[in-house]
Design an enzyme around this catalytic site. Structure first.
Site, PDB file in Angstrom:
ATOM      1  CB  CYS A   1      24.498  46.371  41.231  1.00  0.00           C
ATOM      2  SG  CYS A   1      26.045  45.455  41.118  1.00  0.00           S
TER       3      CYS A   1
ATOM      4  CB  CYS B   1      31.088  50.761  40.734  1.00  0.00           C
ATOM      5  SG  CYS B   1      31.400  48.976  40.679  1.00  0.00           S
TER       6      CYS B   1
ATOM      7  CB  CYS C   1      27.611  52.321  39.012  1.00  0.00           C
ATOM      8  SG  CYS C   1      26.456  51.324  38.034  1.00  0.00           S
TER       9      CYS C   1
ATOM     10  CB  CYS D   1      26.415  45.569  24.138  1.00  0.00           C
ATOM     11  SG  CYS D   1      27.500  45.884  22.753  1.00  0.00           S
TER      12      CYS D   1
ATOM     13  CB  CYS E   1      28.914  42.394  23.403  1.00  0.00           C
ATOM     14  SG  CYS E   1      29.932  42.963  24.770  1.00  0.00           S
TER      15      CYS E   1
ATOM     16  CB  CYS F   1      34.443  44.376  25.048  1.00  0.00           C
ATOM     17  SG  CYS F   1      33.950  46.110  25.171  1.00  0.00           S
TER      18      CYS F   1
ATOM     19  NE  ARG G   1      31.869  49.581  21.039  1.00  0.00           N
ATOM     20  CZ  ARG G   1      32.400  48.413  21.435  1.00  0.00           C
ATOM     21  NH1 ARG G   1      32.541  48.141  22.701  1.00  0.00           N
ATOM     22  NH2 ARG G   1      32.763  47.515  20.543  1.00  0.00           N
TER      23      ARG G   1
END
Ligand code: SAM
Ligand code: DTB
Ligand code: SF4
Length: 325
Positions: A47, A51, A54, A91, A124, A184, A256
């Site tokens: 990616c 972040c 991550c 998801c 999702c 979400c 969650r």
């Protein structure tokens, strides 16, 4: 809710806070059910974003191997297995900054979504940033909810990500809402933030209009090679307080108990359910890190007298199910 109210709630004696959260929980969620959601990483690693928690950012040297976008039939196999195991929500996550209409990868995602939607579970996806056109197409393809976390407070966000802004996250959430999908949206605890940052995050979530349909509370899973790889774990009672405050601030949401559950004792998880958590990721793997064994989770729910939210059963045969001979 306003920050000051959240702050007073959070700092109540623990059992007083739990009593308040429990009353809200019983009013909105009297069934003693926990939603089981299965996660699948349909495109892993590489990616462009930075972040700092991550495993999938290309900026850090982490144990994750990059994998290209999965084909529809391989995703379907995993989705059917998830449904057979009792999941009611599937998801799918992709390690992208975002998606653009007119690209081959977006068309491929739409094809995946159309097929998974035929299985009758909630669908999702979390694909990064979206504009209004992409949001509408995902909704039309059968996505029921879009996951896009704000992750921390507006004030702390710049300390953990520099390649996009907190406002970019809010813009995507707006597009998702305008297209009529559920949102979400939640965050991560353990990114070096203060309790005030956590409460500011909840303030933002609770003031979204409409409020999010689900709020994932992740505990940082420290990933070697990332800037957060050596962070200290969050104290379990701070986690329980956060769950309780979230339950009160966003009463109609599924709260969650998300990443990091494998590092929380069963007693700690039980307290989280008592405080208002009513959804978990279920299955041995999250996106790239591990999750408790499915059997152990079912056993825990049974010991607590909680039941998995009833699975959907009444569904048409999916398009690429192998023909019976
Ligand atoms: N690229 C998309 C995005 O950023 O929205 C989707 C995938 S991203 C992995 C989804 C969420 O997973 C993040 O917003 C974060 O809350 C959570 N997450 C990622 N890595 C994590 C970690 N190491 N520990 C806990 N939560 C994590
Ligand atoms: C969310 O809030 N947590 C999930 C889901 N949304 C996509 C992701 C958790 C990822 C944990 C780290 C990993 O497995 O890489
Ligand atoms: Fe990871 Fe998503 Fe950030 Fe990419 S945008 S580095 S996948 S959290």
């Amino acid at each position: 809710m306003h920050f000051d109210e959240l702050h007073s709630l959070y700092h109540l004696p623990l059992f007083d806070l739990l009593k308040r959260a429990r009353a809200v929980h019983e009013k909105h969620w009297p069934e003693n059910e926990v939603q089981l959601c299965t996660l699948l990483s349909i495109k892993t690693g590489g990616c462009s974003e930075d972040c700092s928690y991550c495993a999938q950012s290309a900026r850090y040297d982490t144990p994750v191997e990059n994998e290209r976008l999965m084909d529809t039939c391989s995703v379907m196999e995993r989705a059917r297995a998830a449904r057979a195991n009792g999941s009611t929500r599937f998801c799918m996550g992709a390690a992208w900054k975002g998606v653009r209409d007119g690209t081959q990868k977006f068309d491929q995602v739409l094809d995946i979504v159309r097929n998974v939607a035929d299985l009758g579970m909630e669908v999702c996806v979390t694909l990064g940033q979206l504009g209004p056109v992409e949001a509408q197409k995902l909704r039309d393809a059968g996505v029921t909810a879009y996951n896009h976390n704000i992750d921390t407070s507006p004030e702390h966000y710049g300390n953990i990500v520099s390649t996009h802004t907190f406002q970019d996250r809010l813009d995507t959430i707006r597009h998702v809402q305008d297209a009529g999908m559920s949102v979400c949206c939640g965050g991560i605890l353990g990114l070096g933030e203060t309790v005030e940052d956590r409460l500011r995050m909840i303030e933002v979530l609770s003031n979204l209009d409409p409020q999010p349909e689900s709020v994932p509370i992740n505990n940082l899973v420290p990933i070697p090679g990332t800037p957060m790889g050596n962070n200290e774990p969050v104290d379990v009672f701070q986690l329980v307080r956060m769950i309780a405050v979230t339950r009160i601030a966003v009463p109609g949401a599924k709260v969650r108990l998300s990443a990091g559950r494998a590092q929380i004792s069963q007693e700690g998880q039980a307290l989280c359910f008592f405080a208002g958590a009513n959804s978990i990721f279920y299955g041995d793997k999250l996106l790239t890190t591990s999750n408790p064994q499915a059997r152990a989770d079912l056993a825990l729910l049974e010991r607590l007298g909680l039941s998995p939210q009833a699975p959907y059963t009444d569904v048409p045969r999916p398009a690429c199910e192998p023909a019976l001979v």
